[in-house]
Scaffold this motif. Structure first.
Motif, PDB file in Angstrom:
ATOM      1  N   SER A 199     -34.370 -13.156  -6.386  1.00 44.59           N
ATOM      2  CA  SER A 199     -33.245 -13.934  -5.852  1.00 44.59           C
ATOM      3  C   SER A 199     -32.338 -14.451  -6.969  1.00 44.59           C
ATOM      4  O   SER A 199     -31.132 -14.608  -6.781  1.00 44.59           O
ATOM      5  N   THR A 200     -32.902 -14.734  -8.135  1.00 42.26           N
ATOM      6  CA  THR A 200     -32.101 -15.165  -9.295  1.00 42.26           C
ATOM      7  C   THR A 200     -32.500 -14.313 -10.502  1.00 42.26           C
ATOM      8  O   THR A 200     -33.057 -14.829 -11.487  1.00 42.26           O
TER       9      THR A 200
ATOM     10  N   LEU B   1     -29.163  -6.182 -11.894  1.00 40.11           N
ATOM     11  CA  LEU B   1     -28.731  -7.482 -11.387  1.00 40.11           C
ATOM     12  C   LEU B   1     -27.841  -7.311 -10.163  1.00 40.11           C
ATOM     13  O   LEU B   1     -27.989  -8.020  -9.156  1.00 40.11           O
ATOM     14  N   ALA B   2     -26.904  -6.380 -10.240  1.00 36.09           N
ATOM     15  CA  ALA B   2     -25.990  -6.152  -9.125  1.00 36.09           C
ATOM     16  C   ALA B   2     -26.745  -5.717  -7.877  1.00 36.09           C
ATOM     17  O   ALA B   2     -26.434  -6.151  -6.761  1.00 36.09           O
ATOM     18  N   ALA B   3     -27.759  -4.868  -8.041  1.00 35.57           N
ATOM     19  CA  ALA B   3     -28.554  -4.429  -6.891  1.00 35.57           C
ATOM     20  C   ALA B   3     -29.265  -5.608  -6.245  1.00 35.57           C
ATOM     21  O   ALA B   3     -29.329  -5.726  -5.010  1.00 35.57           O
ATOM     22  N   ALA B   4     -29.814  -6.499  -7.075  1.00 35.30           N
ATOM     23  CA  ALA B   4     -30.510  -7.667  -6.531  1.00 35.30           C
ATOM     24  C   ALA B   4     -29.538  -8.607  -5.816  1.00 35.30           C
ATOM     25  O   ALA B   4     -29.821  -9.107  -4.722  1.00 35.30           O
ATOM     26  N   TRP B   5     -28.382  -8.861  -6.432  1.00 32.45           N
ATOM     27  CA  TRP B   5     -27.402  -9.759  -5.802  1.00 32.45           C
ATOM     28  C   TRP B   5     -26.859  -9.169  -4.509  1.00 32.45           C
ATOM     29  O   TRP B   5     -26.740  -9.870  -3.502  1.00 32.45           O
ATOM     30  N   LEU B   6     -26.526  -7.885  -4.529  1.00 36.61           N
ATOM     31  CA  LEU B   6     -26.002  -7.252  -3.311  1.00 36.61           C
ATOM     32  C   LEU B   6     -27.020  -7.314  -2.191  1.00 36.61           C
ATOM     33  O   LEU B   6     -26.684  -7.651  -1.043  1.00 36.61           O
TER      34      LEU B   6
ATOM     35  N   ASP C  58     -40.347  -9.025   0.467  1.00 37.52           N
ATOM     36  CA  ASP C  58     -40.837 -10.018  -0.491  1.00 37.52           C
ATOM     37  C   ASP C  58     -40.478  -9.627  -1.917  1.00 37.52           C
ATOM     38  O   ASP C  58     -40.066 -10.475  -2.728  1.00 37.52           O
ATOM     39  N   LEU C  59     -40.655  -8.348  -2.237  1.00 32.56           N
ATOM     40  CA  LEU C  59     -40.392  -7.896  -3.600  1.00 32.56           C
ATOM     41  C   LEU C  59     -38.939  -8.125  -3.975  1.00 32.56           C
ATOM     42  O   LEU C  59     -38.626  -8.513  -5.111  1.00 32.56           O
ATOM     43  N   MET C  60     -38.039  -7.887  -3.033  1.00 34.68           N
ATOM     44  CA  MET C  60     -36.618  -8.096  -3.321  1.00 34.68           C
ATOM     45  C   MET C  60     -36.279  -9.585  -3.337  1.00 34.68           C
ATOM     46  O   MET C  60     -35.427 -10.022  -4.110  1.00 34.68           O
ATOM     47  N   ASP C  61     -36.971 -10.377  -2.530  1.00 37.01           N
ATOM     48  CA  ASP C  61     -36.746 -11.826  -2.551  1.00 37.01           C
ATOM     49  C   ASP C  61     -37.206 -12.444  -3.866  1.00 37.01           C
ATOM     50  O   ASP C  61     -36.686 -13.488  -4.293  1.00 37.01           O
TER      51      ASP C  61
ATOM     52  N   GLY D 206     -27.067 -13.328   3.510  1.00 40.72           N
ATOM     53  CA  GLY D 206     -25.782 -14.021   3.460  1.00 40.72           C
ATOM     54  C   GLY D 206     -25.715 -15.025   2.334  1.00 40.72           C
ATOM     55  O   GLY D 206     -25.011 -16.040   2.430  1.00 40.72           O
ATOM     56  N   ASP D 207     -26.419 -14.759   1.254  1.00 43.11           N
ATOM     57  CA  ASP D 207     -26.549 -15.704   0.138  1.00 43.11           C
ATOM     58  C   ASP D 207     -25.220 -15.801  -0.611  1.00 43.11           C
ATOM     59  O   ASP D 207     -24.804 -14.867  -1.302  1.00 43.11           O
ATOM     60  N   GLU D 208     -24.557 -16.945  -0.511  1.00 44.52           N
ATOM     61  CA  GLU D 208     -23.252 -17.129  -1.141  1.00 44.52           C
ATOM     62  C   GLU D 208     -23.362 -17.169  -2.665  1.00 44.52           C
ATOM     63  O   GLU D 208     -22.447 -16.725  -3.372  1.00 44.52           O
TER      64      GLU D 208
END
Length: 864
Positions: A619-620, A657-662, A613-616, A669-671
């Motif tokens: 998401s942006t 930001l990169a850690a969250a996106w990765l 949840d914390l990482m979700d 599988g978030d494009e």
């Protein structure tokens, strides 16, 4: 085949764990089978938690049900799992019934309970499991006395089945404590289990000036069927080694009477069995023996609990001998069944309390208090009046004396959270005290299966690290110092009592050798809040050693820093707070603290949904830069946050930001996340000076940087919040983003290069160079990627010498002997073993540099 071992103790009531896989080896639809060391097949439930860029499986999670655990297991791919008695989940008529084969929980779709009833077989054991809270509109008076309190019951608004078996079922319930405090509760069911694990998270959404939480708890009613002398109360005392002692009493005691009921009856009552037929001299006088209706165990601090009981409301409490640190577990019931209940880390999360009420009636009530009503109401107001710091100029001036980044209105806890782990276990009879001790131990140190460090390293996950290396005296000395630092913080947590509802899991930032204590009361020197990445240090040290005590320490830090130091709702949602006397006190709200890089380890090793949840929530993450400009107080340019040109630091900001996106890409599988990650990597590669540029402007609509900026700006902090680890992981993925690796290698080469080399390559010497030892791992990384032995030697030189540091002198580099000294006497609150030369900044970065350098250029290490 992958071998699995227990981290430190076996799990008997079900366990979930994670396994990493090398890129390209496991397809997404692969089946898995589990067997113990003797070859006996064990039912297992498996699912994918992350994939590599090529679509192959990177991480899987697996669950095993309850049963007598084997010493070790092996996980095999390509074989269907063994069948077993499954967890069942049935939904009908507004009710959810979840059965483990031993117990059944009936859950309402919405309303005032977490569970309407708990049954074991055909017998109902407990009912109306619910959340309760107490609220005051004013703080508890200093002189004591009460303030009016409002009681509320938590209301469930939504129920979601996240997993439905066959081995593991997870039910998420969301709602509010009355008209405030949003909560999320997860119920974990395992095939064959008699207990249910409960994860409770609440988010603070009160007004710190007028809302004071006076109590927060989980409550359940327990059906009492037996005669009072066959009803039993058990409350856990302090752990003694691997054993926990228990208060062992009956609602109506038969021991110590003037008339002896006989040794068999006395022993039966102590052991939790039916007393049987009593001698008439006793049986005819039972009405004269008091029945003890109510019990309370109150853990007011990390050092002591009190116990008391009474016959009924309206009568005085009788004190029971007190103790030190309760294991936080209890039982009430009788020979016909009862309920075990408890809170993990009970004394560490004080003030806490266990209540048993109405044990002499047909329906007893137990409450596990996460915040004890006996304690003063929770007071989250800011700790000073602002000290006249109205303007940025005043705030920056004050920063120079207390290191506190203050701003009016920013020391607000609105949106911070806390997670607790509880357990309820339905019994068909009173269990022996030895069994209860085992249940308490299992609650406080849940069993976890783990792969070996060698196996994790083989999978190629989490960037650059290696196994411990004592091949030479120089290598061994670094390993000894890594052990020294970890043991130091373990000891400090205990010596300094870094415990409590909001504090447990964090460590302090800087030491005050004059007072022989940490600077707990000085601005930005107090609680660390992930400053300079102690989270990364601890997790990498666990990966390389496999030590259970390192895992447990890192686990508690992840629970804390991901919840308390981060905002989960409100205007700063997605941001964290820099270090401060209060965890939320600093006006510096940044993604470098809410950094997904600090949570990924625990999530992938355990598949913990709350950490997911914390990482979700990130998401942006780029959108948080519209909320508050991290550089607003020190900017020299004319800038306000603009969605088409957001200022993003290429160090602490972009690394987070990169850690969250990765993480979003590999988990879901978030494009969109993939596009933002690859697009900004390409943008950094296209900047004339790459990472040396310092910052760039991001267009939120396109997710791309403006690559025309032609400047050089260096910050000594840019690489100290996970950027080197994240860049190494991204490059290791083989993403083939043009220019990115070159830009990173230029930064790694030049940061610690000589001023002459810097000027020759970029036209000017770099300024802002500091924390030389920490940055030596960047030089080491460039040495390996460029196959440059000279750079490798330079990396070790910089690891040992802080030459060229333009800001600070590093005591860890300059101190030859690392030793503890005893501070005692009348000027010290308590005798302590101290290491005044250690701060969390230097300790974390020493460890991260040592781990990386040993892995990268260890063969180039010579005696220094």
């Amino acid at each position: 085949m992958t071998a699995l071992r227990w981290l430190d103790r076996p799990g008997e009531q079900g366990v979930t764990w994670g396994v990493p896989w090398p890129c390209g080896t496991i397809a997404r639809d692969t089946a898995f089978a589990l067997a113990d060391a003797g070859g006996r097949e064990v039912p297992v439930q498996s699912w994918v938690t992350a994939t590599w860029p090529d679509g192959s499986v990177k991480w899987t999670a697996h669950a095993m049900g309850a049963g007598a655990p084997a010493e070790s297991y092996r996980l095999e791919s390509g074989r269907e799992p063994a069948a077993g008695s499954p967890v069942t989940v049935e939904r009908a008529d507004g009710l959810l019934r979840v059965g483990t084969g031993v117990v059944t929980w009936t859950i309402e779709e919405r309303g005032g309970t977490l569970a309407r009833s708990i049954s074991r077989g055909s017998r109902e054991i407990a009912r109306d499991v619910r959340l309760v809270s107490l609220r005051q509109s004013e703080p508890t008076p200093d002189e004591g006395g009460g303030a009016p309190r409002e009681q509320a019951t938590g209301v469930v608004e939504r129920v979601t089945v996240e997993q439905d078996g066959p081995v593991r079922a997870v039910v998420r319930l969301e709602g509010r404590h009355g008209d405030w405090l949003p909560f999320t509760v997860r119920l974990y069911f395992y095939a064959g289990a008699e207990d249910v694990r409960i994860m409770h998270t609440f988010v603070w959404d009160g007004d710190a000036e007028r809302d004071f939480l006076a109590g927060l708890g989980l409550r359940a009613d327990v059906i009492m069927r037996d005669e009072p002398h066959d009803r039993h109360v058990r409350l856990a005392g302090a752990e003694a080694g691997s054993t926990t002692g228990f208060l062992t009493e009956a609602v109506r005691g038969l021991t110590g009477l003037r008339q002896d009921p006989g040794e068999p009856a006395r022993r039966a009552q102590i052991e939790g069995r039916a007393a049987g037929e009593l001698d008439p001299e006793v049986g005819n006088r039972l009405r004269y023996i008091p029945t003890w209706n109510d019990y309370t165990l109150d853990q007011g601090s990390a050092d002591g609990f009190t116990l008391r009981k009474r016959t009924a409301e309206g009568h005085a409490w009788v004190s029971i001998p007190a103790g030190t640190r309760s294991a936080g577990y209890g039982y009430v019931g009788g020979v016909s069944g009862g309920l075990g209940f408890g809170l993990r880390d009970f004394w560490r999360l004080h003030p806490t309390r266990l209540d048993i009420r109405n044990a002499a009636t047909d329906l007893a009530t137990v409450t596990v208090w996460l915040w004890s009503p006996s304690a003063p109401a929770m007071d989250l107001r800011f700790y000073h009046d602002g000290l006249g710091q109205e303007t940025y100029e005043q705030q920056l001036d004050a920063l120079e004396i207390t290191y506190e980044d203050y701003e009016p209105g920013f020391g607000d806890p609105h949106g911070v959270a806390r997670t607790h782990e509880l357990t309820l276990r339905a019994h068909d009879a009173t269990p022996p005290s030895a069994d209860l001790a085992a249940h308490a131990a299992a609650m406080n140190r849940p069993g976890l299966l783990a792969v070996t460090p060698e196996r994790v390293l083989e999978a190629g996950v989490f960037g650059v690290w290696g196994l411990p290396d004592r091949s030479t005296p120089a290598h061994a000395k670094i390993e000894d110092r890594l052990d020294f630092l970890f043991e130091h913080y373990v000891r400090e947590r205990e010596q300094r009592r870094w415990y409590g509802f909001w504090d447990y899991g964090d460590v302090m930032h800087t030491y005050d050798p004059d007072r022989h204590t940490w600077r707990y009361d000085i601005g930005g020197y107090a609680w660390d809040n992930s400053e300079l990445s102690p989270d990364l240090w601890l997790w990498l040290q666990y990966l390389r050693t496999g030590r259970a005590e390192v895992f447990r320490f890192a686990e508690s830090m992840t629970r804390h820093t991901g919840e308390v130091d981060v905002y989960h709702l409100g205007r700063w949602k997605g941001l964290g707070s820099r270090h401060n006397v209060q965890h939320w006190g600093c006006s510096c709200k940044q993604v470098r603290i809410s950094n997904a890089a600090y949570r990924r380890f625990y999530y992938f090793l355990t598949a913990d949904e709350r950490t997911g949840d914390l990482m979700d929530e990130l998401s942006t993450p780029e959108e948080t830069f519209l909320v508050v400009d991290p550089q607003r107080k020190v900017r020299e340019d004319d800038y306000t946050p603009d969605a088409s040109a957001l200022s993003i630091g290429l160090g602490t900001d972009w690394g987070a930001l990169a850690a969250a996106w990765l993480t979003r890409w590999e988990r879901h599988g978030d494009e969109r996340a993939k596009d933002r990650l690859l697009g900004t990597m390409a943008g950094i590669g296209a900047l004339p000076h790459g990472f040396l540029t310092g910052s760039a402007r991001l267009d939120l609509a396109t997710g791309r940087f403006d690559t025309t900026r032609d400047e050089i700006s260096i910050s000594h902090l840019s690489s100290l919040f996970g950027l080197p680890e994240m860049c190494a992981e991204l490059i290791g993925l083989g993403l083939d983003v043009p220019g990115f690796e070159g830009a990173w290698l230029d930064y790694c080469r030049l940061y610690l290069a000589t001023p002459e080399q810097q000027e020759a390559e970029v036209g000017q010497p770099l300024t802002g160079i500091s924390l030389v030892q920490a940055h030596s791992r960047l030089t080491a990384y460039a040495a390996v990627r460029l196959d440059d032995a000279g750079l490798a030697a330079w990396a070790w030189r910089k690891f040992y010498l802080d030459e060229g540091d333009q800001r600070n002198r590093n005591p860890l580099q300059r101190r030859r002997d690392w030793e503890f000294t005893l501070a005692d006497g009348p000027d010290v609150l308590s005798p302590v073993l101290e290491a005044p030369f250690v701060s969390t900044n230097t300790a974390s970065q020493y460890a991260l540099a040592a781990i990386a350098n040993l892995a990268l250029v260890g063969k180039h290490l010579t005696e220094h």
